[in-house]
Design an enzyme around this catalytic site. Sequence first.
Site, short mmCIF file in Angstrom:
data_model
loop_
_atom_site.label_atom_id
_atom_site.label_comp_id
_atom_site.label_asym_id
_atom_site.label_seq_id
_atom_site.Cartn_x
_atom_site.Cartn_y
_atom_site.Cartn_z
N PRO A 1 0.85 -1.19 0.19
CA PRO A 1 0.01 -0.03 0.06
C PRO A 1 0.95 1.32 0.05
CG PRO A 1 0.10 -0.85 2.10
CD PRO A 1 0.61 -1.97 1.16
N ASP B 1 5.20 3.08 -10.79
CA ASP B 1 4.12 4.26 -10.98
C ASP B 1 4.18 4.81 -9.65
OD1 ASP B 1 2.21 2.61 -9.06
OD2 ASP B 1 2.00 1.29 -11.27
N LYS C 1 0.18 6.88 -13.60
CA LYS C 1 -1.29 7.22 -13.88
C LYS C 1 -1.89 8.23 -12.93
CE LYS C 1 -1.97 2.95 -16.46
NZ LYS C 1 -2.84 1.67 -16.71
N GLY D 1 1.81 -0.45 -6.77
CA GLY D 1 1.14 -0.48 -5.49
C GLY D 1 0.26 -1.84 -5.30
N GLY D 2 0.24 -2.09 -4.23
CA GLY D 2 -0.87 -3.36 -3.83
C GLY D 2 -0.47 -4.35 -4.36
N ASP D 3 -1.35 -5.21 -4.81
CA ASP D 3 -1.05 -6.51 -5.62
C ASP D 3 -1.41 -6.70 -6.83
OD1 ASP D 3 -1.07 -9.81 -4.75
OD2 ASP D 3 -2.23 -9.47 -6.63
N MET E 1 -10.88 2.90 -5.66
CA MET E 1 -11.08 3.64 -6.82
C MET E 1 -12.45 4.00 -7.05
SD MET E 1 -8.86 1.46 -9.59
CE MET E 1 -9.82 -0.10 -9.23
#
Length: 278
Positions: free
Chosen positions: A29, A52, A74, A105-107, A189
Amino acid sequence: MPVVASRRPSAPQAATPGTGSVVLVGGGPGDPGLLTVAGLEAVRGADVVVTDRLAPLSVLDQAPPHAEVVDVAKIPRGSFTPQERINELLVEHARAGRRVVRLKGGDPFVFGRGGEEWQACAEAGIPVEVVPGVSSALAGPALAGVPLTHRTLTQGFTVVSGHLPPHAAGSTLDWGALARSGTTLVVLMGIATLPAITEELVAQGMPATTPALTVTDAGLPAQRSVSGTVVDIAAIGEAAGVRAPAVTVIGAVAALAQQLPAPVGRPRRPPGGSSAAG
């Protein structure tokens, strides 16, 4: 077709033309301390890191001196690199014999478009490995003190994308079923569409008193959260200036963030001792 291997990356080897590979690394995260050991090993063995803005950027200090870093950020409603171009970059660098790490980020496989990147590489004959990461869908609520499941409150949770509001063309979610599921609902999101989502949930039968919480910048020093109910969480978040990246939790467990002691904090230091990115 190459087979994707979900395991820790193999030891890096010298790059040879035509023998490159791609490792899809979930960075967690944002807190560099939540990057897995396997993910850090992949970065340390990279010739190219394609990354990113949501990745734990401070771990780039751990990349070899010769490694090239490619920024494909992005930004919501801002500048971005098309996914098709990202796919092309992975293939181009791998075909040049480089070990490419796609750090995000994340998975990679939880709303991270990792599946699309793997497919693009596989179709091009590029070997792909996957290093799973800690998804923000799990980490965000946990860091805010919200257990997604609780033996006396809920027996499951559902993670959905809020990128499209209910009734939008292209939306495949059954919001009525989600409203009546009795499980925790995690929305990623979904800041811009949260008013429409919560309105639809209530219209479809979710009790207006259902607790809700939004946590933003989970795992970073700027982390904060706001609480309310499904009816007012969108307005409360807007008034507080909540912006992406954020995770919204809707369900009985969201109330526990205010009823239980806050989780014990952990030092937010990146591996290697360098300062964390903001």
